[in-house]
Write a protein that holds these residues in place. Structure first.
Motif, PDB file in Angstrom:
ATOM      1  N   GLU A 369       0.838  -1.208   0.000  1.00 57.94           N
ATOM      2  CA  GLU A 369       0.000   0.000   0.000  1.00 57.94           C
ATOM      3  C   GLU A 369       0.870   1.254   0.000  1.00 57.94           C
ATOM      4  O   GLU A 369       1.969   1.284   0.544  1.00 57.94           O
ATOM      5  N   LEU A 371       0.848   5.251   1.113  1.00 58.11           N
ATOM      6  CA  LEU A 371       0.161   6.198   1.983  1.00 58.11           C
ATOM      7  C   LEU A 371       0.891   7.532   1.951  1.00 58.11           C
ATOM      8  O   LEU A 371       2.125   7.587   2.033  1.00 58.11           O
ATOM      9  N   ASN A 540      -1.651  11.359  -6.969  1.00 52.55           N
ATOM     10  CA  ASN A 540      -2.336  10.342  -7.773  1.00 52.55           C
ATOM     11  C   ASN A 540      -1.595   9.002  -7.741  1.00 52.55           C
ATOM     12  O   ASN A 540      -2.142   7.970  -8.146  1.00 52.55           O
ATOM     13  N   ASP A 543      -2.419   5.245  -2.707  1.00 51.01           N
ATOM     14  CA  ASP A 543      -3.715   4.607  -2.500  1.00 51.01           C
ATOM     15  C   ASP A 543      -4.542   5.321  -1.441  1.00 51.01           C
ATOM     16  O   ASP A 543      -5.773   5.286  -1.477  1.00 51.01           O
ATOM     17  N   HIS A 544      -3.861   5.961  -0.488  1.00 55.86           N
ATOM     18  CA  HIS A 544      -4.565   6.561   0.638  1.00 55.86           C
ATOM     19  C   HIS A 544      -3.834   7.848   1.026  1.00 55.86           C
ATOM     20  O   HIS A 544      -2.612   7.906   1.007  1.00 55.86           O
ATOM     21  N   GLN A 556      -9.335  12.023   5.231  1.00 55.24           N
ATOM     22  CA  GLN A 556      -8.505  10.967   4.684  1.00 55.24           C
ATOM     23  C   GLN A 556      -9.316  10.124   3.720  1.00 55.24           C
ATOM     24  O   GLN A 556     -10.548  10.143   3.728  1.00 55.24           O
ATOM     25  N   GLY A 557      -8.595   9.391   2.855  1.00 54.10           N
ATOM     26  CA  GLY A 557      -9.272   8.533   1.891  1.00 54.10           C
ATOM     27  C   GLY A 557      -8.450   8.384   0.629  1.00 54.10           C
ATOM     28  O   GLY A 557      -7.336   8.912   0.515  1.00 54.10           O
ATOM     29  N   ASN A 558      -9.011   7.694  -0.342  1.00 54.24           N
ATOM     30  CA  ASN A 558      -8.375   7.555  -1.647  1.00 54.24           C
ATOM     31  C   ASN A 558      -8.430   8.901  -2.374  1.00 54.24           C
ATOM     32  O   ASN A 558      -9.481   9.538  -2.410  1.00 54.24           O
ATOM     33  N   PRO A 559      -7.312   9.391  -2.935  1.00 53.15           N
ATOM     34  CA  PRO A 559      -7.312  10.724  -3.542  1.00 53.15           C
ATOM     35  C   PRO A 559      -8.327  10.887  -4.675  1.00 53.15           C
ATOM     36  O   PRO A 559      -8.937  11.960  -4.816  1.00 53.15           O
ATOM     37  N   LYS A 560      -8.534   9.849  -5.474  1.00 53.03           N
ATOM     38  CA  LYS A 560      -9.500   9.959  -6.574  1.00 53.03           C
ATOM     39  C   LYS A 560     -10.924  10.083  -6.028  1.00 53.03           C
ATOM     40  O   LYS A 560     -11.733  10.875  -6.530  1.00 53.03           O
ATOM     41  N   GLU A 561     -11.217   9.299  -4.988  1.00 51.68           N
ATOM     42  CA  GLU A 561     -12.548   9.372  -4.395  1.00 51.68           C
ATOM     43  C   GLU A 561     -12.759  10.706  -3.690  1.00 51.68           C
ATOM     44  O   GLU A 561     -13.853  11.298  -3.768  1.00 51.68           O
TER      45      GLU A 561
END
Length: 579
Positions: A369, A371, A540, A543-544, A556-561
């Motif tokens: 992952e 981060l 991009n 993942d987080h 916090q979260g996935n950059p695309k989301e």
């Protein structure tokens, strides 16, 4: 009294004298034999000349003195050479142990030491204190012990012929090897202490100035920079000139006392050894035997004079105490066995008077992952990396690698973690050597492959010396982005499963930054990455993403989301991209 007080609780001098006492006694014996051969050489030479002047009936009557002259002439340099080998071997063994001990003492709690000492102080400690102990042995202990033994032996030998004369000569030698050295210490003590203080200040000033040289130049104060240490250097030179003058006058006085000893011997031998021709042959022999002893006796004052420097070094070294390791039983975690890294309710503060820097922080990163941690300066992003590495321990919570506390893998943590920071240090050696630092067991072809993967192959092969190019001091031969790529090649060779990125693109232009980030995440795509960054360029690739604000996580979260669902994140991203 001060001398014995200094050594009362000493652990840096006495233990090593005991440890290598056999070698020390051998060196002292050889030193005595050197002085004995020097005196005996002059004695037999004088006797041979006197004996030959009496026109012996047979040359065989002076054959034995001639042989002895040759033997002592050969023996003196031989004993001197072996004594130097033994004494320096002894000193080098001791100082090697001392340097190793000093390194381990400082390394055991380097962060604590830096909090209590300036960089210049550390330089002074490393460069001078061990050297002072080395000089203590070579310039004080050896000459003094040998001189004392010679004085005692000479006084006893003379006392067997004439107790009064033996005692009188002993008093003169006592002045040479004890009274004058003590006077030297009393006169030079304050001066030497002052010189050491000025020199220590110079270390601190020069360290600060060199580290801040760019700021001096940018501010246009080049002259001030050059003159900043001028006064201290001038004061130091003046003090050293006074010491030199005192030393010259003292040594002249010692020579005069030695001349008095020679005159006393002339008077004594003329009164007691001229009753017949056979005795008269010994007059010049006895007097000449005195002269070589000056080379052994006179340097004692110089060794005593430097005692204040040695004393300060001994006291300072004895104040250093290694920090006992509180690490739990260590576990050798294999890189292939790494599965996850977890911070569980971690809280941290540097001391009780400081605010809590990190409060109840939790995050889990699984194998592979990526981060990213974002937030303003001073909120603890880099501190989180130090907690992950185990350099710092949280007051609350745990840092877990798989099911192990990070403290349990400190002995071999380089197998699990590698770090790429803002200013990777490059040594002034070849490019191959700098990259191979990541894993010294790798072959040249493997090192070149790593250099190719980070995009430096074409550049390096265009240089005259190619992979044997000297990178310069702190990597000055290469640009900032190229230095980061060289450090990235090290990480590829190290091949640890977790890579910590501490703002590696700070100071780079946007194009170079984008290209470097693309390379980093491309060559490390199979690694677990925790990336400290100050803006959204390149997010991009992860993942987080975690936005930290003060002592809490803002979002916090996935950059695309986040870009699709969080208006604040979308606004920040557009601002960062200049849209």
């Amino acid at each position: 009294m001060n001398f014995f007080k200094t050594f009362k609780h000493d652990t840096w001098v006495k233990p090593y004298i005991k440890r290598y006492k056999g070698l020390l006694l051998t060196a002292l014996f050889l030193g005595l034999m050197t002085s004995f051969c020097a005196a005996a050489l002059m004695f037999t030479s004088g006797y041979t000349i006197d004996k030959a002047a009496t026109h012996p009936v047979n040359i065989l009557l002076i054959y034995v003195p001639i042989l002895l002259t040759r033997a002592f002439g050969i023996g003196r340099p031989v004993f001197k050479y072996i004594e130097r080998l033994k004494s320096h071997n002894w000193v080098l063994r001791v100082t090697s142990d001392l340097r190793t001990r000093l390194y381990k003492t400082l390394e055991s709690d380097a962060s604590f030491f830096n909090e209590h000492h300036k960089t210049g102080d550390i330089m002074g400690l490393l460069s001078e204190d061990i050297s002072h102990l080395q000089n203590l042995y070579l310039r004080t202990i050896f000459p003094s012990v040998i001189s004392y033994l010679l004085s005692i032996i000479a006084a006893i030998a003379l006392g067997t012929f004439n107790p009064s004369f033996g005692f009188f000569v002993f008093l003169l030698l006592f002045i040479e090897v004890f009274i004058v050295p003590l006077v030297s210490v009393s006169i030079e003590s304050a001066r030497r202490a002052y010189q050491k203080e000025v020199k220590s200040d110079l270390y601190v000033q020069l360290t600060d100035n060199i580290l801040g040289a760019d700021d001096w130049i940018v501010s246009g104060r080049k002259t001030d920079f050059q003159n900043l240490t001028t006064q201290n250097v001038k004061n130091l030179d003046q003090s050293k000139a006074k010491s030199k003058a005192f030393r010259r006058n003292r040594d002249f006085g010692l020579q005069l006392v030695f001349v008095a000893i020679v005159v006393c011997f002339l008077i004594f031998t003329n009164f007691t050894m001229t009753n017949n021709q056979e005795q008269a042959n010994f007059v010049s022999a006895v007097v000449l035997a005195i002269f070589p002893l000056s080379d052994t006796i006179i340097p004692v004052s110089q060794g005593f004079e430097e005692w204040p420097l040695y004393k300060d070094s001994i006291i300072r070294l004895n104040t250093l105490k290694p920090v006992k390791s509180n690490l739990p039983t260590q576990v050798d975690l294999k890189p292939d066995d790494f599965e996850s890294l977890e911070l569980k309710h971690v809280s941290f503060e540097y001391d009780v008077d400081s605010p809590v820097l990190i409060k109840d922080f939790s995050q889990k990163v699984t194998k592979g992952e990526k981060l990213a941690l974002l937030g303003p300066s001073g909120i603890g992003k880099t501190t989180i990396l130090q907690l992950i590495l185990g350099d710092l321990s949280p007051q609350k919570g745990q840092v877990k690698v798989n099911d192990l506390d990070v403290a349990q893998i400190q002995d071999n943590r380089e197998k699990i973690f590698s770090v790429l920071n803002q200013q990777p240090f490059l040594f002034n050696t070849t490019l191959l050597n700098n990259v191979r630092l990541g894993n010294e067991k790798r072959t040249d072809s493997e090192v070149k492959k790593a250099i190719e993967r980070v995009g430096l192959k074409d550049l390096i092969e265009s240089l005259p010396d190619k992979y044997n190019t000297i990178v310069g001091e702190n990597g000055s031969r290469f640009s900032g982005g190229e230095q980061e790529r060289i450090a990235l090649a090290r990480i590829l060779l190290q091949d640890a499963p977790v890579v910590l990125l501490d703002e590696p693109t700070v100071g780079l232009d946007p194009i170079t930054e984008n290209n470097l980030l693309a390379t980093i995440f491309d060559v490390l795509q199979d690694k677990t990455i925790i990336w400290i960054t100050h803006h959204l360029q390149g997010v991009n690739h992860v993942d987080h993403i975690i936005f930290m604000n003060s002592d809490q996580i803002e979002m916090q979260g996935n950059p695309k989301e986040l870009y699709q669902t969080n208006a604040h994140f979308k606004e920040l991203y557009k601002m960062d991209q200049g849209l």
